[in-house]
Design an enzyme around this catalytic site. Structure first.
Site, mmCIF file in Angstrom:
data_model
loop_
_atom_site.group_PDB
_atom_site.id
_atom_site.type_symbol
_atom_site.label_atom_id
_atom_site.label_comp_id
_atom_site.label_asym_id
_atom_site.label_seq_id
_atom_site.Cartn_x
_atom_site.Cartn_y
_atom_site.Cartn_z
ATOM 1 N N GLU A 267 20.779 -4.886 11.167
ATOM 2 C CA GLU A 267 21.382 -6.157 10.983
ATOM 3 C C GLU A 267 20.958 -7.533 11.734
ATOM 4 O OE1 GLU A 267 23.947 -5.781 9.251
ATOM 5 O OE2 GLU A 267 25.672 -5.991 10.355
ATOM 6 N N THR B 18 26.858 -15.051 7.035
ATOM 7 C CA THR B 18 27.571 -14.950 8.046
ATOM 8 C C THR B 18 26.904 -15.941 9.275
ATOM 9 O OG1 THR B 18 27.485 -12.526 7.826
ATOM 10 C CG2 THR B 18 27.812 -13.035 10.058
#
Lengths: 318, 318
Positions: free
Chosen positions: A137, A190
């Site tokens: 991530e 994001t």
């Protein structure tokens, strides 16, 4: 399979997930039964390296070099930790949209570490794999956020009390929960959705938010649909981020009018989720939410899924 | 007692309470077994008014006119709502310090409405009394806060999801919890402790806080002492308010060193609370916390109490 030699190949399904869940920015997420990614890890005796040999379903958008690919980074960290001596080939089969707010990178990272761990004879437990998947991530969004990785890896609705110490736990709901996720065909990064958030927020709104977080946690653990529904509000993030999603207000309104428990942005968007107490409601809400996107000419797809209590699944091993 | 005529007099104990509970500013509170107030409500046929005839234990600090007294306001609202036709005399026996951060005004309001409701044959359920007791709080602190009133009335650990709609519920903990509260002999007005709070807070700290709120709610419902302990932190209010409490850091440190689950400001202070898993720890912590106040020459008293699951108690009726 030669049992002495161990497994040669493992194929894993790792689920998509909905992070934040309205009031739970950075602390809540749940796994879906579908969509998700399929990852194959294969032992290669002739090499001592990790290689990504195949990526499908990504339209060439994903890097295949190990150190730039979320699944590659996660798998490499795990292999280094376990001091693996043979080579491994990874196949990444994306079966879900990228940049959709459904935890695409998390699913790949989770699939990779679960497959590799299994290939090596399961030396680590699922929860121990969290830190490695989280490193994937970091490549995808700059920070090792756990709100997609943890539910994808552990299944169910997962609460992240503290990210740094990886203090995460499942919120076992005694009543069934069905998710509707509608993905409009636009991409939001994001990183960009983080930049537009305000650094400071009013204390009054923060109190409202932690009232709802506590209500949602209690509602899930007690299986109290009414309390879940009253708590599914986001006073802080949704008002800011929703402006990036064309038609958001109408789509959410369509879901609420279909009697869902609540609706909001899935992760950082652009997907919009709803939670329902029955599959019938989830399906009905999906149709109406799609209709609202259709009305403004935004192509979209809809996923209906029970909340996935199981997490990743070994699909094949040999 | 003439059953046709109903009760003539009811004496009620209403417990003190600890609001906020570290991370749960404005959303959490729990009731104590002691201290608390004793309220007597007596039927007077010769009058049709509410009167406060006796106040003890308040050193003349509490008004006896109904419309200025928290218990009087709460009782009057209830009597108006129930269209009571006879007169009532109230006796208020304060058995706890005022302005201590132990919900003194809430205990009086709760005692008054419980006593009056009982005197009238219990037409309302406890939860229905909440709105009336809350009106007493409005007189005391300017707002109808529920974080002392709700636990004092309902018992146990209470979560206030939303104050405006009075959406409150108990967090039943399957494991015992013991409270230590040490009250230093200084007075802080709730209004003043609100004024010094910042209107805006960093989003990052807010996320930490709602992570802890969710962790504490889950920890209580699951009976997970470890999770309760890891969640009992306040990143936002305590650092600001604790400067008003001389010696706070040392007192809290003394509690933590005695192996409590957590420690913080009780309500808006100046009392400092700790939560423990055993009575032994609660007692040990109390001694050490008192020692820390003693060291700086601050007179103090200590209350040890199991969390009071029962709420108010009818002590006598005739």
């Amino acid at each position: 399979m030669d049992s002495k030699k161990g497994l040669e190949q493992v194929k894993v399904f790792a689920p998509a997930s909905v992070a934040n869940v309205s009031c739970g920015f950075d602390v809540l997420g749940f796994a879906l039964q579908s969509p998700g990614d399929e990852i194959i890890a294969r032992r290669v005796e002739s090499s001592s390296k990790l290689e990504i040999v195949t990526v499908t379903g990504a339209n060439g958008m994903l890097p295949t070099s190990v150190e730039k690919n979320t699944a590659g980074v996660a798998a490499q960290m795990l292999l280094d930790y376990l001091e693996c001596e043979f080579g491994i080939e990874l196949e990444i089969h994306k079966k879900m949209p990228l940049g959709s707010g459904l935890g695409s990178s998390a699913a790949s990272s989770v699939g990779a570490v679960v497959a590799v761990n299994r290939l090596l004879g399961s030396p680590l437990e699922d929860k121990e794999l969290l830190q490695f998947a989280a490193e994937g991530e970091r490549v995808a969004c700059g920070t090792a956020h756990l709100d997609n990785v943890a539910p994808s890896l552990l299944g169910g609705v997962v609460f992240i009390r503290d990210q740094e110490s990886a203090d995460v736990f499942a919120l076992e709901c005694p009543k069934p929960l069905f998710a509707t996720v509608v993905h409009p065909q636009i991409e939001i990064k994001t990183e960009d959705t983080r930049k537009i958030l305000r650094r400071d927020i009013p204390l009054k709104k923060a109190v409202t938010q932690w009232g709802n977080v506590g209500g949602l946690v209690a509602g899930l653990l007690k299986g109290d649909y009414g309390l879940i529904s009253r708590s599914l509000h986001d006073e802080i993030i949704e008002p800011v981020r929703s402006v990036l999603i064309p038609g958001f207000d109408k789509v959410k309104e369509a879901a609420i009018n279909a009697d869902v428990l609540g609706s909001g942005i899935s992760g950082s968007g652009p997907s919009v989720f709803a939670l329902s107490s029955t599959r019938g409601t989830a399906v009905r809400a999906g149709k109406r939410m799609q209709g609202a996107f259709d009305k403004i000419g935004l192509e979209n797809e809809c996923y209906i899924s029970k909340v996935n209590e199981q997490g990743p699944q070994i699909l094949e091993e040999k």
